[in-house]
Design an enzyme around this catalytic site. Structure first.
Site, PDB file in Angstrom:
ATOM      1  N   GLU A 175       0.881  -1.184   0.000  1.00 45.08           N
ATOM      2  CA  GLU A 175       0.000   0.000   0.000  1.00 45.08           C
ATOM      3  C   GLU A 175       0.905   1.217   0.000  1.00 45.08           C
ATOM      4  O   GLU A 175       1.418   1.611   1.043  1.00 45.08           O
ATOM      5  CB  GLU A 175      -0.886   0.010   1.258  1.00 45.08           C
ATOM      6  CG  GLU A 175      -1.857  -1.146   1.377  1.00 45.08           C
ATOM      7  CD  GLU A 175      -3.055  -1.029   0.449  1.00 45.08           C
ATOM      8  OE1 GLU A 175      -3.121  -0.063  -0.338  1.00 45.08           O
ATOM      9  OE2 GLU A 175      -3.910  -1.911   0.503  1.00 45.08           O
ATOM     10  N   CYS A 198      -2.352   9.254   2.048  1.00 42.78           N
ATOM     11  CA  CYS A 198      -1.999   8.661   0.756  1.00 42.78           C
ATOM     12  C   CYS A 198      -3.100   8.905  -0.270  1.00 42.78           C
ATOM     13  O   CYS A 198      -2.833   9.105  -1.440  1.00 42.78           O
ATOM     14  CB  CYS A 198      -1.747   7.165   0.923  1.00 42.78           C
ATOM     15  SG  CYS A 198      -3.122   6.299   1.676  1.00 42.78           S
TER      16      CYS A 198
END
Ligand code: NAP
Length: 451
Positions: free
Chosen positions: A227, A261
């Site tokens: 991720e 993010c």
């Protein structure tokens, strides 16, 4: 020595002794011994422990929010929201974990055939500081629920959170060594991942960390979930409802002081709405209150470390050298970075091509709707995109043109325990959350019986 520092006051909070090689080895052995027992624990028991985690998180919400505020500058109100989200995650897997892991019957010519979801063993997590509780919990809860045990190597600047999370699992009643925080350095990550007892790794972090650890996982043939970073597009068409969604769009960039993010990092606005959009965006941003992360009124805290503000300043400066214009903000001192708007951003500039991890919004003009989609997908990242428009029919027609892990229409890209979360391209691979997430660290075993 690992030093935890308050980025707002610039004072040292605590110093921790890093684990020695012997201690790391011991953590791995104990986690594996626990795995041999834990894998046979009934799912109902595991779910009850996850439920106890939720109760403890609720009780300690304020303590954890304050810890995050002190260690990485997150406004305390946003810290409480992070813990509430962890509680939601626990509730979700308490209710659904067992059914996601139940044998899945498949009709064949056999008397019986099905998929059995078996745990793998000890799984390593390498985690970032930006959501110090949420990132760890969204890995750990489904991974443990599936019958694995976990080792956490957290970002070194949030070691206090790492220790608190280890204690949380213990206090919730998880047997010793089901979840262990390892105070490891980068080299020890390789040692852990190479170990026979360790069966996989989940990384949340930058592309640099992801590539380094994915290479180690590949070398030792260990399964991995990555991720990584993103530079999500927030596409705004000419018919977007700014009255209804301006707060959402500002929040999509500025929440967590811009250190998310999945933040909206590139605003791609159709020409005819551009001026109006930018003017209203700036007005709303100017109302955000910067200040002490511990203060209840603060909406913009500080970046988690001073060097992160320096990196962000360099990216802005380099974008300006290539023709971008700062039209709002850009004052910065130590770990504080003022909410900033950068205009005239084009491909080839850091503000377009890279991830800007802080409260800087890049404004990009698109000729028309078609151009906006081309610009949005012109990225080496692929975490998510969002589109604001009243024309849902047209928005649905472009779903196939968005090569990302997520596409949100009239909503900011956000994680939700019920929905899979993950990226494409340089944003990584694999999925967390939902049924997909709990199936990342299991052996999907085919069972075929003729009786
Ligand atoms: P980072 O510098 O990559 O660090 C992440 C973790 O990896 C830390 O625990 C770090 O340890 C470790 N690490 C870094 N390089 C390593 C190496 N070569 N070998 C072993 N371990 C290594 O990232 P960050 O600054 O903490 O977090 C920000 C990044 O995370 C952003 O790019 C953001 O987009 C991304 N992120 C992605 C998601 C997602 O779900 N896709 C979610 C949140 C954040 P040390 O602290 O000891 O260096």
């Amino acid at each position: 020595m690992i030093i935890s520092k308050n980025p707002y006051t610039n004072t040292t909070l605590k110093e921790y002794h890093a684990h020695t090689q012997e201690q790391v080895e011991q953590c791995i052995i104990q986690a594996n011994q626990r795995f041999e027992i834990w894998k046979g624990t009934p799912l109902k028991e595991r779910a009850a422990l996850v439920n106890q985690l939720a109760d403890l998180l609720f009780q300690k919400k304020q303590t954890y929010a304050e810890l995050m505020a002190q260690e990485m500058g997150k406004p305390v109100t946003q810290g409480r929201a992070e813990i509430e989200k962890c509680i939601w995650l626990c509730d979700f897997y308490t209710k659904n974990g067992a059914s996601f892991l139940a044998d899945e019957l498949i009709e064949t010519e056999a008397s019986e055939s099905f998929i059995s979801y078996d745990p793998l063993g000890v799984i390593l997590a390498v985690m970032p500081w930006n959501f110090p509780f949420w990132q760890v919990m969204r890995f750990a809860v489904p991974t443990l629920m599936a019958g694995n045990t976990a080792l956490l190597k957290h970002a070194s600047n949030v070691t206090g959170c790492a220790m608190a999370i280890e204690a949380l699992f213990k206090d919730a009643g998880f047997p010793e060594h089901t979840f262990t925080t390892v105070l490891a350095n980068h080299d020890q990550v390789e040692y852990i991942l190479a170990h026979d007892f360790v069966k996989g790794v989940s990384v949340t972090g930058s592309g640099t960390a992801g590539k380094a650890i994915a290479a180690i996982a590949g070398k030792h043939l260990k399964t991995s979930v990555m991720e990584l970073g993103g530079n999500n597009a927030c596409i705004v068409w000419e018919d977007a409802d700014l009255d209804k969604y301006m707060d959402t769009m500002v929040n999509a960039r500025m929440q967590n002081t811009g250190q998310s993010c999945i933040a909206a990092k590139r605003f791609i606005i159709v020409d005819s709405l551009y001026d109006k959009f930018v003017q209203r965006f700036k007005k709303r941003v100017s109302q955000l209150r910067s200040g002490d992360p511990m203060d209840e009124a603060t909406e913009i805290g500080v970046l988690a470390r001073e060097d992160l503000a320096d990196t962000l300043a360099d990216q802005v400066t380099n974008s300006v050298h290539k023709g971008a214009a700062v039209t709002m903000g850009n004052a910065h001192e130590k770990a504080y970075y003022e909410p900033t708007v950068l205009e005239e951003v084009l491909p080839g500039m850091p503000a377009f091509d890279e991830e800007l991890f802080g409260p800087v919004a890049a404004m990009i003009k698109a000729k028309d709707r078609e151009d906006s989609i081309v610009l949005a997908s012109n990225s080496s990242f692929g975490l998510g995109s969002m589109l604001f428009t009243k024309d849902i029919k047209a928005a649905k027609r472009v779903i196939g043109n968005i090569p990302d892990g997520a596409f949100f229409i009239n909503e900011m890209v956000k994680s939700d325990p019920r929905l899979p979360f993950g990226g494409t391209k340089m944003s990584g691979y694999g999925r967390e959350l939902s049924k997909e997430g709990i199936h990342e660290f299991v052996n999907k075993k085919t069972v075929y019986i003729n009786s």
